[in-house]
Design an enzyme around this catalytic site. Structure first.
Site, short mmCIF file in Angstrom:
data_model
loop_
_atom_site.label_atom_id
_atom_site.label_comp_id
_atom_site.label_asym_id
_atom_site.label_seq_id
_atom_site.Cartn_x
_atom_site.Cartn_y
_atom_site.Cartn_z
CG ASP A 45 -2.08 0.95 1.10
OD1 ASP A 45 -1.85 2.10 0.67
OD2 ASP A 45 -3.22 0.56 1.42
CB SER A 86 -6.39 2.19 0.21
OG SER A 86 -5.08 2.69 0.30
CG ASP A 259 -1.12 4.61 2.73
OD1 ASP A 259 -1.01 5.44 1.81
OD2 ASP A 259 -2.03 4.63 3.58
CG HIS A 263 -0.85 8.93 4.74
ND1 HIS A 263 -1.55 9.84 3.99
CD2 HIS A 263 -1.29 7.70 4.35
CE1 HIS A 263 -2.39 9.19 3.18
NE2 HIS A 263 -2.25 7.89 3.39
MG MG Z 1 -4.26 -0.73 2.65
ZN ZN Z 2 -3.07 6.24 2.38
#
Ligand code: MG
Ligand code: ZN
Length: 373
Positions: A45, A86, A259, A263
């Site tokens: 991700d 996502s 991910d 962020h």
């Molecule tokens: Mg995810």
């Molecule tokens: Zn994200």
């Protein structure tokens, strides 16, 4: 160019084009051979090319995913946004349909669409999901649930019970047990003959049957904060159990927290999570190399952080990153593939093509003819 030379060049071009076409025809004849029995789809991700290359630099060129001979670039935009989230990206990969950001397993008009995991179940394959987030989080949820909003995690948990998924491993115990509606879905799992594991040692003891390993109340901790080998062990356990099915299997494994590092604009977080994800990729690739009938696909749902690597650091092994956003970016993400059918992934593709290619390679397009959905 002289006229004679021109004719010779033209003849060469024509011969090349003709033999290319003949090769494609021959390929079609061999298509059966090129059909995987199993597909392992690994999603990092937020893992764009910079995230992968930062991990490549930190490991001094020691990533497993670079063993994949076939590479494509994947466009990630959603139905309503140039920059996907996502949920929409997971839905595109899982179902072959674009939807609005935030929606899972549904078209923008709320029509439910079946995922590759559901097709796999319908056609008798074993199925599994593994994640380092709650198993009800957007990416794994896209493969099993149809909900209007990704935050409907209790409803997503309930929908695990209306499928026949064989193995799921991740966090999210509380979504099954401490619910606003008072239902105890752990009891429901037990009554449906799932082995329910709450710790990694409990999970490792399960050597057959169905497995629901809900290892954390919500998300797994960061790799740097004690998650250990959870993702690799879970991937290996899922493969062990699913590969007992003679009909083949579909498994999705997510490195969920690359991910979150993006962020946070935290390059160490990104790199640690990408390296951990890559270990799981190694487990999948080793199985595929032994098994010979398994297609491994490694990709991302989108890039996070708008990361660039503007400093020369390959020798030191300490990449220096510069983030340009605290959110996702629109840039296409890489896809790496190895195993039977992996040559179907090349060029600039759309995230919905990942579903379409898996669906075709599994032969579901042939099996699905005449079935009403
Ligand atoms: Mg995810
Ligand atoms: Zn994200």
């Amino acid at each position: 160019m002289k006229r004679n030379n021109f004719i010779i060049v033209l003849a060469i071009i024509l011969t090349t084009v003709t033999s290319y076409a003949q090769n494609r025809k021959a390929d079609k004849g061999n298509e059966k051979k090129n059909q995987p029995k199993n597909i392992i789809l690994l999603i990092g991700d937020g893992m764009g090319l910079s995230q992968m290359y930062a991990a490549y630099t930190a490991t001094r060129d020691n990533l497993n995913m670079t063993r994949c001979p076939n590479i494509a670039l994947v466009k990630t935009f959603s139905d309503n946004d140039y920059i996907t989230d996502s949920a929409a990206a997971g839905t595109a990969i899982a179902t072959g349909h674009k939807t609005n950001n935030g929606m899972i397993g549904m078209l923008p008009d709320k029509t439910k669409v079946p995922s590759i995991l559901k097709y796999a179940e319908d056609f008798g394959l074993a199925t599994g999901l593994v994640a380092t987030s709650a198993i009800t989080h957007a990416t794994p949820a896209s493969f099993i649930a149809c909900v209007e909003g990704r935050n409907m995690t209790e409803e997503i948990a309930r929908q695990f019970l209306i499928t026949d998924i064989d193995v799921f491993i991740g966090g999210g115990y509380d979504n099954f047990s401490k619910r606003a509606d008072g239902l105890n879905l752990i009891d429901s799992l037990l009554s449906r003959k799932y082995n329910v594991a709450r710790t990694i040692p409990e999970m490792m003891e399960v050597n057959g049957g169905k497995l629901a390993a809900l290892l954390y109340p919500n998300h797994a901790p960061k790799f740097s904060e004690g998650r250990g080998d959870m993702l690799s062990l879970s991937t290996a356990k899922a493969i062990d159990l699913l590969s007992m099915d003679e009909n083949g299997f579909f498994l999705m494994v997510e490195g969920s927290q690359i991910d979150w590092g993006g962020h946070d604009n935290d390059l160490n977080y990104v790199v640690n999570e990408t390296i951990d994800f890559d270990k799981a990729c190694g487990i999948a690739l080793e199985f595929a190399e032994r098994n010979k009938e398994t297609l491994v696909i490694i990709t991302a749902d989108h890039e996070t952080g708008g990361l660039s690597l503007p400093v020369k650091e390959l020798v030191s092994g300490s990449p220096v990153g510069k983030f340009s956003t605290g959110d996702h970016s629109a840039i296409p993400v890489p896809l790496y593939a190895r195993g039977p059918g992996s040559d179907q992934f090349f060029g600039l593709i759309d995230n919905t093509d990942i579903f379409k290619t898996m669906y075709h390679l599994f032969g579901f397009d042939v099996l699905d003819k005449g079935l009403k959905r």
